[in-house]
Design an enzyme around this catalytic site. Structure first.
Site, short mmCIF file in Angstrom:
data_model
loop_
_atom_site.label_atom_id
_atom_site.label_comp_id
_atom_site.label_asym_id
_atom_site.label_seq_id
_atom_site.Cartn_x
_atom_site.Cartn_y
_atom_site.Cartn_z
N LYS A 1 -17.63 12.60 -7.32
CA LYS A 1 -16.78 13.78 -7.46
C LYS A 1 -16.98 14.38 -8.86
O LYS A 1 -18.00 15.00 -9.10
CB LYS A 1 -15.35 13.43 -7.06
CG LYS A 1 -15.29 13.21 -5.52
CD LYS A 1 -14.01 12.67 -4.96
CE LYS A 1 -14.17 12.46 -3.44
NZ LYS A 1 -13.11 11.67 -2.82
N THR B 1 -5.42 15.38 8.55
CA THR B 1 -5.57 15.12 7.11
C THR B 1 -4.24 15.36 6.40
O THR B 1 -3.89 14.65 5.45
CB THR B 1 -6.67 16.02 6.52
OG1 THR B 1 -7.85 15.85 7.31
CG2 THR B 1 -6.98 15.68 5.09
N HIS C 1 -9.90 10.83 -7.91
CA HIS C 1 -9.71 12.25 -8.21
C HIS C 1 -9.33 12.49 -9.66
O HIS C 1 -8.84 13.57 -10.00
CB HIS C 1 -8.70 12.87 -7.25
CG HIS C 1 -9.23 12.95 -5.86
ND1 HIS C 1 -10.08 13.94 -5.45
CD2 HIS C 1 -9.09 12.11 -4.81
CE1 HIS C 1 -10.43 13.73 -4.18
NE2 HIS C 1 -9.84 12.62 -3.77
N SER D 1 0.83 -1.20 0.00
CA SER D 1 0.00 0.00 0.00
C SER D 1 0.87 1.25 0.00
O SER D 1 1.77 1.40 0.84
CB SER D 1 -0.88 -0.06 1.26
OG SER D 1 -1.71 1.07 1.36
N THR E 1 -28.58 -2.03 0.48
CA THR E 1 -29.55 -1.63 -0.54
C THR E 1 -28.84 -0.97 -1.73
O THR E 1 -27.91 -0.17 -1.53
CB THR E 1 -30.58 -0.67 0.08
OG1 THR E 1 -31.21 -1.36 1.15
CG2 THR E 1 -31.61 -0.22 -0.93
C1 PLP Z 1 -13.25 10.61 -1.68
C2 PLP Z 1 -12.32 9.46 -1.88
C3 PLP Z 1 -12.77 8.15 -1.89
C4 PLP Z 1 -14.18 7.80 -1.53
O1 PLP Z 1 -15.07 8.10 -2.55
P1 PLP Z 1 -16.57 8.49 -2.16
O2 PLP Z 1 -17.34 8.21 -3.37
O3 PLP Z 1 -16.55 9.92 -1.74
O4 PLP Z 1 -16.96 7.59 -1.01
C5 PLP Z 1 -11.89 7.14 -2.23
N1 PLP Z 1 -10.60 7.39 -2.53
C6 PLP Z 1 -10.12 8.65 -2.48
C7 PLP Z 1 -8.70 8.87 -2.81
C8 PLP Z 1 -10.94 9.71 -2.14
O5 PLP Z 1 -10.45 10.96 -2.06
#
Ligand code: PLP
Length: 404
Positions: free
Chosen positions: A247, A362, A216, A136, A277
């Protein structure tokens, strides 16, 4: 035990450390992205959002909204069950086909979020593949970390984006053991991008499977929005590509795209897929419309690139330090937790600019930042106000300027 006292004491601890999270209460305005109304007590204020992960404004795109309205009117609100028990709607199947095509894979599998897709897939692969080791990247997202932990597979952390370190760590594992290399393409806090092809080279050399989180990047990179791996022509080298529909696609949900057998395996063994669900059909229909639109349209991506370059250029001219990275994310470095929070508060109260401060845990202490995500829909006047506000506040806080 006095539970209430316990909860309060824990929360007080967070507050003392400056880690207590306060949410901005917003009402987004479809048709006026990135404008929103902020609710603060009895008052409301108009704000411009500069930190949204709805990177292209697809959450208000007309084709997306129309698809959602149509599906809502034809199918109703919820899916009505898990995928296995009456919850598989035609719209889910269409979405999975759309995603498989986006990434050039045999199949795709959707989940209720990107978080769940990472957690469930890595959890299942790591638990079910005998004697598996997961390698990882040290900056992987919490959802991958939790999935790996849940799998109870052995975990090896390799230095962020360091291909040589990955090579060394793979070489140290018994050659016969099944290995999974898990990493991201665009890392959301620094906005840096993984050397995907080199990581694939090393993984292939050691017979490891590759698992790439393109959360992203999907919708944003590549000629059809397939992500950085599409842009670099390496999608076929990745075993699993994982993404979000929440996103850049502007809706909600997560997915993996991979071989038919791998998707069927996760579908059949993953608790996080089976026992929940299914997404509302209207959400699936909206996501499908969004993906389709971004496969064909370069307009939003081109305009976003232009806006990102414009904001960067303006910040450079004023010496406001930001991480130099090849992505759409502009981390403006304040490097002081209190000042970062203060600047964010003043931007909101005085200028109507909303940028959530990013503090520890963070990001590491001393690297506190404002993470700016320009969209195709930020206008010149928005940029002007942002840059002027940051310039004022930089002077007021006596923060360092970068030397050009
Ligand atoms: C936001 C994020 C996720 C999770 O995706 P969601 O659809 O918001 O649950 C997974 N991996 C990374 C790197 C993220 O930034």
């Amino acid at each position: 035990m006095n539970f209430e006292d316990f909860f309060r004491a824990e929360l007080d601890g967070l507050k003392e450390e400056g880690r207590y999270r306060v949410f901005a209460e917003l009402e987004r305005h479809a048709g006026a992205f990135p404008k929103a109304t902020r609710y603060a007590g009895d008052e409301t204020h108009k704000v411009t959002v500069w930190c949204s992960n709805d990177y292209l404004g697809m959450g208000q795109n007309r084709v997306v909204l129309e698809a959602m309205h149509r599906a809502l009117d034809s199918c109703g609100a919820g899916a009505g069950g898990t995928r296995n028990i009456s919850g598989t709607n035609h719209h889910h199947v269409l979405l999975e086909r759309e995603l498989a095509d986006l990434h050039g894979k045999e199949a795709a599998l959707i989940f209720t979020s990107g978080y769940v897709s990472n957690w469930a897939t890595l959890g299942t692969l790591g638990a079910k593949i005998p004697d598996c080791v997961i390698l990882s990247d040290s900056l992987n997202h919490a959802s991958m970390i939790e999935g790996i932990r849940h799998s109870r597979a052995d975990k090896v952390i390799w230095r962020h984006n360091d291909v040589e370190d990955l090579d060394r760590k793979l070489a140290a594992i018994a050659p016969g053991r099944p290995k999974i290399v898990a990493f991201e393409s665009v890392y959301s806090m620094d906005g840096d991008i993984a050397p995907i092809a080199e990581i694939c080279d090393v993984a292939e050399k050691h017979g490891a499977m590759t698992y790439l989180d393109e959360v992203h990047a999907v919708g944003l990179y590549g000629p059809r929005g397939g992500g950085v791996a599409e842009r670099e022509g390496v999608m076929d080298r990745l075993t699993v590509i994982e993404g979000t529909l929440g996103k850049a696609f502007g809706v909600l949900g997560g997915y993996i795209a991979a071989s038919a057998a791998l998707c069927d395996f996760v579908r059949s063994f993953s608790s996080g897929f089976i026992f929940t669900t299914a997404l509302p059909p209207a959400v699936a229909a909206g996501a499908t419309a969004s993906i389709r639109h971004l496969k064909a349209s370069e307009l939003e991506r081109a305009r976003q690139r232009e806006r990102v370059a414009t904001v960067r250029g303006r910040l450079d001219a004023l010496g406001i330090p930001h991480l130099d990275n090849p992505s759409h994310i502009i981390p403006v470095m304040v490097c002081d937790a209190k000042k970062c929070k203060w600047i964010s508060d003043v931007l909101l109260e005085r200028y109507g600019i909303y940028i959530q401060p990013i503090n520890y845990p963070t990001v590491p202490k001393g690297s506190e930042r404002l993470r700016i995500t320009p969209s195709p829909l930020h206008r010149d006047a928005d940029v002007e106000l942002l840059v002027r506000a940051l310039n004022d506040l930089w002077s007021q806080c006596a923060l360092n300027r970068a030397v050009a």
